[in-house]
Motif scaffolding. Sequence first.
Motif, PDB file in Angstrom:
ATOM      1  N   GLU A   1      -3.291  13.533   6.306  1.00  0.00           N
ATOM      2  CA  GLU A   1      -3.086  12.712   7.506  1.00  0.00           C
ATOM      3  C   GLU A   1      -2.545  13.544   8.671  1.00  0.00           C
ATOM      4  O   GLU A   1      -2.926  13.327   9.822  1.00  0.00           O
TER       5      GLU A   1
ATOM      6  N   HIS B   1       3.977  -1.250   3.512  1.00  0.00           N
ATOM      7  CA  HIS B   1       3.650   0.075   2.986  1.00  0.00           C
ATOM      8  C   HIS B   1       4.879   0.693   2.327  1.00  0.00           C
ATOM      9  O   HIS B   1       5.986   0.623   2.876  1.00  0.00           O
TER      10      HIS B   1
ATOM     11  N   GLU C   1      -5.446   7.599   0.341  1.00  0.00           N
ATOM     12  CA  GLU C   1      -6.868   7.320   0.154  1.00  0.00           C
ATOM     13  C   GLU C   1      -7.295   7.789  -1.231  1.00  0.00           C
ATOM     14  O   GLU C   1      -6.621   8.615  -1.859  1.00  0.00           O
TER      15      GLU C   1
ATOM     16  N   ARG D   1       0.846  -1.186   0.000  1.00  0.00           N
ATOM     17  CA  ARG D   1       0.000   0.000   0.000  1.00  0.00           C
ATOM     18  C   ARG D   1       0.883   1.238   0.000  1.00  0.00           C
ATOM     19  O   ARG D   1       1.943   1.249   0.612  1.00  0.00           O
TER      20      ARG D   1
ATOM     21  N   THR E   1      -1.656  13.191   0.636  1.00  0.00           N
ATOM     22  CA  THR E   1      -1.808  12.197   1.705  1.00  0.00           C
ATOM     23  C   THR E   1      -1.120  12.657   2.978  1.00  0.00           C
ATOM     24  O   THR E   1      -1.700  12.601   4.073  1.00  0.00           O
TER      25      THR E   1
ATOM     26  N   GLY F   1       1.712   5.158   1.045  1.00  0.00           N
ATOM     27  CA  GLY F   1       1.448   6.059   2.156  1.00  0.00           C
ATOM     28  C   GLY F   1       2.452   7.196   2.166  1.00  0.00           C
ATOM     29  O   GLY F   1       3.387   7.233   1.350  1.00  0.00           O
TER      30      GLY F   1
ATOM     31  N   VAL G   1       6.309   4.144   1.627  1.00  0.00           N
ATOM     32  CA  VAL G   1       6.034   5.439   2.251  1.00  0.00           C
ATOM     33  C   VAL G   1       6.902   6.536   1.644  1.00  0.00           C
ATOM     34  O   VAL G   1       8.120   6.383   1.495  1.00  0.00           O
TER      35      VAL G   1
ATOM     36  N   GLY H   1       0.080   8.495   7.011  1.00  0.00           N
ATOM     37  CA  GLY H   1      -0.720   7.282   6.889  1.00  0.00           C
ATOM     38  C   GLY H   1      -0.929   6.879   5.450  1.00  0.00           C
ATOM     39  O   GLY H   1      -0.214   7.323   4.547  1.00  0.00           O
ATOM     40  N   ARG H   2      -1.943   6.053   5.238  1.00  0.00           N
ATOM     41  CA  ARG H   2      -2.206   5.484   3.917  1.00  0.00           C
ATOM     42  C   ARG H   2      -2.804   6.494   2.954  1.00  0.00           C
ATOM     43  O   ARG H   2      -3.555   7.383   3.338  1.00  0.00           O
TER      44      ARG H   2
END
Length: 210
Positions: free
Chosen positions: A99, A127, A86, A45, A95, A47, A129, A83-84
Amino acid sequence: MMEELIPKLKARLKSGLPGDVAHQKMTPRLINGNRVRMKNSQTPRKGAVLVLLYQDADRWHFPLIQRPSYEGVHSGQMALPGGRMEPEDQNLIDTALRETHEEIGVPAANVEVLGQLSEFMVTASNHLVLPVVGYSPHKPSFTPDPREVAEVIRAPLDQLLNKDHLKEKEIEASGGFRLHSPYFELNDKVVWGATAMMLSEFVHILEDLT
């Protein structure tokens, strides 16, 4: 350095980044000295986190957060706000700003984005990042979200750059793993793992400016 830091840093972030060379300096290892090897079969994911610089009492600071205790790999750890990604985020900078607003109450409009560091793979939580670097011209008023933040730590930048605050010790990670880890001691908090590795690159960048 106080007045010149922001324009110099903004210019430096547009050139080459040290990346893994800096990350490796803060990499935890197993007690026997071997590297921790973890693999994920799923696509990571995306982030983002934010290194937010601001001045207070003639010193540069940046906020760190302590995560609450929960059933997860980062329970109770120190982290940068973030964070992730969206679906509503246009990019990873969005992001990081969203966040940060959600977690510690700093509006995106109060942040000047200076640039970004190297993307970092957090294998433990799968993740990828992006650390974003920003600047607030005014001392922020922090309003932590208690669901995600146990405490906001106002970390002095001079501590991050002071070699006396770079230490090592044995740390128990999630799952009961014992690790020998370098860490930054910032306001008496132990900052290790992925956050320390990302901050290590930031230290390298800042040292280029001196």
